[in-house]
Structures are given as structure tokens and as C-alpha cells.
Design a protein around this motif. Structure first.
Motif, PDB file in Angstrom:
ATOM      1  N   UNK A   1      13.083   6.536  -9.557  1.00 29.20           N
ATOM      2  CA  UNK A   1      11.636   6.521  -9.527  1.00 29.20           C
ATOM      3  C   UNK A   1      11.180   7.682  -8.655  1.00 29.20           C
ATOM      4  N   UNK A   2      10.208   8.411  -9.122  1.00 30.91           N
ATOM      5  CA  UNK A   2       9.713   9.518  -8.289  1.00 30.91           C
ATOM      6  C   UNK A   2       9.128   8.998  -6.976  1.00 30.91           C
ATOM      7  N   UNK A   3       9.256   9.807  -5.948  1.00 28.43           N
ATOM      8  CA  UNK A   3       8.645   9.452  -4.662  1.00 28.43           C
ATOM      9  C   UNK A   3       7.130   9.466  -4.836  1.00 28.43           C
ATOM     10  N   UNK A   4       6.462   8.567  -4.117  1.00 25.38           N
ATOM     11  CA  UNK A   4       5.005   8.558  -4.161  1.00 25.38           C
ATOM     12  C   UNK A   4       4.465   7.923  -2.892  1.00 25.38           C
ATOM     13  N   UNK A   5       3.233   8.220  -2.631  1.00 23.77           N
ATOM     14  CA  UNK A   5       2.465   7.561  -1.589  1.00 23.77           C
ATOM     15  C   UNK A   5       1.082   7.389  -2.176  1.00 23.77           C
ATOM     16  N   UNK A   6       0.652   6.131  -2.290  1.00 26.10           N
ATOM     17  CA  UNK A   6      -0.631   5.849  -2.917  1.00 26.10           C
ATOM     18  C   UNK A   6      -1.436   4.937  -2.006  1.00 26.10           C
ATOM     19  N   UNK A   7      -2.732   5.101  -2.050  1.00 26.22           N
ATOM     20  CA  UNK A   7      -3.637   4.359  -1.179  1.00 26.22           C
ATOM     21  C   UNK A   7      -3.817   2.933  -1.689  1.00 26.22           C
ATOM     22  N   UNK A   8      -3.736   1.978  -0.781  1.00 24.00           N
ATOM     23  CA  UNK A   8      -3.977   0.577  -1.128  1.00 24.00           C
ATOM     24  C   UNK A   8      -5.431   0.429  -1.589  1.00 24.00           C
ATOM     25  N   UNK A   9      -5.644  -0.431  -2.571  1.00 22.63           N
ATOM     26  CA  UNK A   9      -6.982  -0.606  -3.138  1.00 22.63           C
ATOM     27  C   UNK A   9      -7.950  -1.206  -2.128  1.00 22.63           C
ATOM     28  N   UNK A  10      -7.519  -2.227  -1.404  1.00 24.43           N
ATOM     29  CA  UNK A  10      -8.417  -2.929  -0.499  1.00 24.43           C
ATOM     30  C   UNK A  10      -8.500  -2.304   0.889  1.00 24.43           C
ATOM     31  N   UNK A  11      -7.533  -1.482   1.256  1.00 27.01           N
ATOM     32  CA  UNK A  11      -7.491  -0.875   2.586  1.00 27.01           C
ATOM     33  C   UNK A  11      -7.120   0.591   2.434  1.00 27.01           C
ATOM     34  N   UNK A  12      -8.127   1.460   2.355  1.00 23.42           N
ATOM     35  CA  UNK A  12      -7.871   2.873   2.093  1.00 23.42           C
ATOM     36  C   UNK A  12      -7.162   3.585   3.239  1.00 23.42           C
ATOM     37  N   UNK A  13      -6.992   2.905   4.368  1.00 21.01           N
ATOM     38  CA  UNK A  13      -6.240   3.482   5.484  1.00 21.01           C
ATOM     39  C   UNK A  13      -4.746   3.182   5.367  1.00 21.01           C
ATOM     40  N   UNK A  14      -4.372   2.385   4.373  1.00 21.78           N
ATOM     41  CA  UNK A  14      -2.988   1.958   4.210  1.00 21.78           C
ATOM     42  C   UNK A  14      -2.368   2.598   2.977  1.00 21.78           C
ATOM     43  N   UNK A  15      -1.161   3.104   3.121  1.00 20.46           N
ATOM     44  CA  UNK A  15      -0.445   3.720   2.004  1.00 20.46           C
ATOM     45  C   UNK A  15       0.675   2.801   1.530  1.00 20.46           C
ATOM     46  N   UNK A  16       0.946   2.857   0.238  1.00 26.75           N
ATOM     47  CA  UNK A  16       2.050   2.107  -0.365  1.00 26.75           C
ATOM     48  C   UNK A  16       3.069   3.136  -0.831  1.00 26.75           C
ATOM     49  N   UNK A  17       4.346   2.896  -0.517  1.00 28.35           N
ATOM     50  CA  UNK A  17       5.427   3.804  -0.914  1.00 28.35           C
ATOM     51  C   UNK A  17       6.559   2.996  -1.547  1.00 28.35           C
ATOM     52  N   UNK A  18       7.495   3.651  -2.245  1.00 30.29           N
ATOM     53  CA  UNK A  18       8.621   2.920  -2.836  1.00 30.29           C
ATOM     54  C   UNK A  18       9.433   2.116  -1.831  1.00 30.29           C
ATOM     55  N   UNK A  19       9.482   2.547  -0.578  1.00 33.35           N
ATOM     56  CA  UNK A  19      10.273   1.812   0.415  1.00 33.35           C
ATOM     57  C   UNK A  19       9.718   0.407   0.654  1.00 33.35           C
TER      58      UNK A  19
END
Length: 145
Positions: A1-19
Motif C-alpha cells: 500500500x502506498x504511504x499516505x497521511x490523510x486528515x481525519x474528517x472530524x478532527x482536522x488536526x489529526x492525521x491518519x497513516x497506514x501505521x
């Protein structure tokens, strides 16, 4: 899976990553409020959650709506299991470019469109990709899990 960092929908200060999903299968659900077939998949996502516990299958729903508020408003009305993120750049943005394209003979690739689901194994390898309104999410999950 490609690496990514995406912003959480409900908390734009929080990032979601594959880890965040290490050691689990991940169903990556790309959707939007304006995509009727995406909304029609919600009962399948609920059934998937009923069949497979979060310790085994993580669900990451990524909204491609321009407006975060439209996505959150829909989610207040309809239960969509899993974690939620927002791809602000749309299908052609950085996240969409990694996940909304399927391999093709042409150098430019093809956009798969929505709904767009990718099943990733615990080792991080893409196991299956299904797109379109005829995509059978539950059949794909039962084949691999």
C-alpha cells in the motif's frame, strides 16, 4: 500500500497513516455524498463490521466531498462503520492520485471512480480492488478473510 497521511474528517488536526492499521486487514472505502452507489454500500459496510471485528478488519472511509460539513452531515444521519478521513484534493488530489487510479497500459492511468474499495492485507499488500456500483464488498471480504 502506498504511504499516505490523510486528515481525519472530524478532527482536522489529526492525521491518519497506514501505521494506524498495522497487523490488520484494511478496507479502504473511497466515497462521496453525491455518489448514490457509495451510499448504497453503507449496509454492506455495516454487515462487514458485524462479520469481522475491528481487531481483524479496519475500515477507513475517505470522503472526496469538497465540503467536510456535507460528509459529516450525512454521517450524522447514516451509520458508516470505521474511521473517517477527508481527501480535500478530490480524486485528482494527492491522496486520490495514489488510490483512485488503477494500473493501465497508458502512462496516465485511469480513474476508477466511486465507489472505490481497496482491500489491503496485514502485510500492507493490496489484495483486491473493486469499483463501481456492482462491486460486491462482502464477497471480496469473504474471499480474503
Amino acid at each position: 500500500m502506498p504511504a499516505f497521511e490523510i486528515v481525519a474528517l472530524y478532527d482536522s488536526d489529526r492525521a491518519i497513516t497506514p501505521s494506524d492499521f498495522e497487523g490488520r486487514y484494511v478496507l479502504l472505502n473511497l466515497w462521496a455524498t453525491w455518489c448514490a452507489p457509495c451510499i448504497e454500500k453503507i449496509p454492506d459496510l455495516r454487515e462487514a463490521r458485524r462479520r469481522y471485528p475491528p481487531e481483524r478488519l479496519a475500515v477507513l472511509n475517505v470522503s472526496f466531498d469538497r465540503s467536510r460539513s456535507k460528509a459529516t452531515a450525512l454521517l450524522e444521519k447514516r451509520e458508516m462503520p470505521g474511521r473517517h478521513a477527508h481527501a480535500g484534493g478530490g480524486l485528482m488530489g494527492e491522496f486520490g492520485d495514489k488510490f483512485a487510479r488503477m494500473p493501465s497500459e497508458s502512462a496516465s492511468g485511469e480513474v476508477r471512480g466511486l465507489p472505490n474499495l481497496t482491500l489491503v492485507g496485514p502485510e500492507g499488500t493490496v489484495l483486491d480492488m473493486v469499483a463501481g456500483d456492482s462491486a460486491d464488498v462482502l464477497e471480496t471480504l469473504s474471499e480474503h478473510l
